[in-house]
Design a protein around this motif. Structure first.
Motif, short mmCIF file in Angstrom:
data_model
loop_
_atom_site.label_atom_id
_atom_site.label_comp_id
_atom_site.label_asym_id
_atom_site.label_seq_id
_atom_site.Cartn_x
_atom_site.Cartn_y
_atom_site.Cartn_z
N VAL A 164 48.87 29.31 -3.53
CA VAL A 164 48.92 28.21 -4.51
C VAL A 164 48.80 28.83 -5.88
O VAL A 164 47.75 29.38 -6.25
CB VAL A 164 47.76 27.21 -4.27
N THR A 165 49.87 28.77 -6.67
CA THR A 165 49.87 29.36 -8.01
C THR A 165 51.04 28.80 -8.80
O THR A 165 51.89 28.09 -8.25
CB THR A 165 49.94 30.90 -7.93
N GLY A 166 51.09 29.12 -10.08
CA GLY A 166 52.13 28.58 -10.94
C GLY A 166 53.20 29.58 -11.33
O GLY A 166 53.08 30.78 -11.10
N ASP A 167 54.26 29.05 -11.93
CA ASP A 167 55.32 29.85 -12.56
C ASP A 167 56.04 30.79 -11.59
O ASP A 167 56.42 31.92 -11.95
CB ASP A 167 54.76 30.67 -13.73
N ILE A 168 56.25 30.36 -10.36
CA ILE A 168 56.98 31.18 -9.38
C ILE A 168 58.47 31.16 -9.72
O ILE A 168 59.07 30.10 -9.89
CB ILE A 168 56.75 30.66 -7.95
N ASP A 169 59.08 32.34 -9.81
CA ASP A 169 60.50 32.42 -10.12
C ASP A 169 61.33 32.42 -8.84
O ASP A 169 60.82 32.60 -7.72
CB ASP A 169 60.81 33.67 -10.95
N ALA A 229 61.21 34.96 2.93
CA ALA A 229 61.67 35.95 3.91
C ALA A 229 60.50 36.65 4.59
O ALA A 229 60.58 37.02 5.76
CB ALA A 229 62.58 36.96 3.22
N ALA A 230 59.39 36.81 3.86
CA ALA A 230 58.22 37.51 4.40
C ALA A 230 57.30 36.58 5.18
O ALA A 230 56.31 37.04 5.76
CB ALA A 230 57.44 38.17 3.27
N GLY A 231 57.59 35.28 5.18
CA GLY A 231 56.79 34.34 5.95
C GLY A 231 55.60 33.75 5.20
O GLY A 231 54.71 33.16 5.81
N LEU A 232 55.58 33.91 3.87
CA LEU A 232 54.51 33.33 3.07
C LEU A 232 54.98 32.04 2.42
O LEU A 232 56.00 32.03 1.72
CB LEU A 232 54.07 34.31 1.97
N ALA A 233 54.26 30.97 2.67
CA ALA A 233 54.57 29.70 2.01
C ALA A 233 53.98 29.70 0.61
O ALA A 233 53.01 30.41 0.34
CB ALA A 233 54.02 28.54 2.82
N ILE A 234 54.57 28.90 -0.27
CA ILE A 234 54.08 28.79 -1.64
C ILE A 234 54.03 27.32 -2.04
O ILE A 234 54.95 26.55 -1.75
CB ILE A 234 54.97 29.57 -2.63
N VAL A 235 52.95 26.95 -2.71
CA VAL A 235 52.87 25.64 -3.36
C VAL A 235 52.61 25.92 -4.83
O VAL A 235 51.57 26.50 -5.18
CB VAL A 235 51.76 24.75 -2.77
N ASP A 236 53.55 25.53 -5.68
CA ASP A 236 53.47 25.80 -7.11
C ASP A 236 53.19 24.50 -7.86
O ASP A 236 54.07 23.67 -8.05
CB ASP A 236 54.80 26.41 -7.58
#
Length: 371
Positions: free
Chosen positions: A307-312, A321-328
């Motif tokens: 969970v973090t901001g400003d993901i490009d 591709a690496a299997g990590l989910a993201i919540v921005d």
């Protein structure tokens, strides 16, 4: 009685010591003077024109903000530019600006802890080491009558911590000797007469970050006019502080449900999500601000979601591709600090019986709007 600006800043630095900041971070007093009474301090995420107008309405003499208003040395100060007009307005209204950035991110109870608590995480670590406290041994000689008083004063100021243990000390009884000179006012004995006093040698551990505060507390509690004490460096190191937090959810959740939880916890209008909505997430990494650089850190920590901001775009592809989910939730999710820092600061001011008030900015500085 109102607190001076320097006193307010000293309180902020108890929460977020300046040496916790990453190298070259733009923190500290950036504009104005602290040599004045502060009736109102405004706590903000950003210092925008709207925030300055709010400070003027509140008659605030100090803004404590997270994001710097001066990022690099000024070659000139032109008041016909947006930044120049902002500086001019602050100076005209005698409003000082103090910045606590990565030091507030790193600190116990700081931005990343606030975010982790808002998500209900059981924190088990952080994403990147920033600062490891050096330890010293403090040795002080105290008359038996004041042994407990001095020891507890040092503990209350932060001494005696070793790992997960607190109030650690070693105490040896003995005899102290001293001969007060003429003109002294000894607590025990008389000038010109050699004294022998039953004393206790107290040894305890002091983190370098709290050394000054602990020594001051010890001296204040000690009855002697001249206090005998020593500080020794130690090979043993203290706690390590870092950016980001890693923790576990109370119970597993689907990614889509967790994303909604993030949206509600940080009071943001939208979140961007990378990953299968139906995947299960248990271990969460969270980092306030811009976190693209910490995707690998989150994967190394075994997190299911970051969970973090400003993901490009390309970083999102690599994470997927690496299997990590993201919540921005965006950079503005850090606004959670306004309420918590203002409340923390107000509590410290109240303890001092100061009339100064700390107010959380009500201005929404979110740049993006969802259309």
């Amino acid at each position: 009685m109102f607190a001076k600006g320097q006193t307010v800043v000293q309180l902020v630095e108890k929460l977020a010591p300046k040496h916790y900041a990453v190298p070259d971070d733009k923190i500290g007093l950036q504009l104005g003077s602290l040599r004045k009474d502060i009736t109102t301090v405004l706590v903000a995420l950003d210092v925008t024109d709207e925030v300055v107008e709010e400070a003027i309405r509140l008659k605030a003499e100090l803004i404590v903000a997270h994001h710097a208003i001066i990022y690099r040395p000024l070659a000139h100060l032109q008041t016909d530019t947006p930044a120049g007009r902002l500086y001019e307005k602050l100076i005209k209204h005698d409003i000082a600006v103090y910045i606590a950035h990565t030091n507030l991110d790193v600190a116990d109870g700081g931005v990343n802890d606030m975010m982790a608590r808002a998500l209900g995480l059981d924190v088990v670590g952080h994403l990147e080491d920033v600062h490891t406290d050096k330890l010293k041994k403090l040795v002080v000689f105290v008359p038996e009558t004041h042994e407990e008083q001095v020891r507890e004063a040092m503990f209350a100021a932060g001494a005696g911590g070793i790992g997960h243990y607190s109030h650690c000390s070693f105490n040896i009884p003995g005899t102290g000797t001293f001969l007060p000179s003429e003109g002294t006012d000894p607590f025990i004995g008389k000038p010109g007469k050699l004294e022998r006093v039953r004393e206790v040698r107290i040894e305890t551990v002091v983190p370098q970050s709290a050394e000054k505060r602990i020594v001051q507390s010890m001296l204040k509690a000690h009855p002697y006019e001249e206090v005998a004490y020593d500080l020794y460096p130690m090979e043993l190191t203290g706690r390590t502080f870092g950016l980001g937090r890693v923790g576990r959810l109370p119970s597993p959740a689907r990614l889509d449900a967790f994303a909604e939880q993030v949206k509600q916890a940080f009071d943001v209008p939208f979140v961007r999500v990378v990953g299968d909505p139906a995947r299960e997430v248990k271990k969460v990494a969270v980092l306030g601000g811009s976190g693209s650089r910490y995707v690998r850190h989150a994967m190394f920590a075994g997190a299911d979601v970051l969970v973090t901001g400003d993901i490009d775009y390309h970083t999102a592809q690599d994470a997927l591709a690496a299997g990590l989910a993201i919540v921005d939730p965006g950079h503005n999710a850090e606004k959670i600090l306004k309420k918590h820092v203002a409340e923390w600061l107000q509590a410290r001011l109240d303890e001092m019986k100061s009339s100064t008030r700390a107010v959380a900015s009500a201005v929404d500085t979110e740049t993006f709007r969802l259309m």
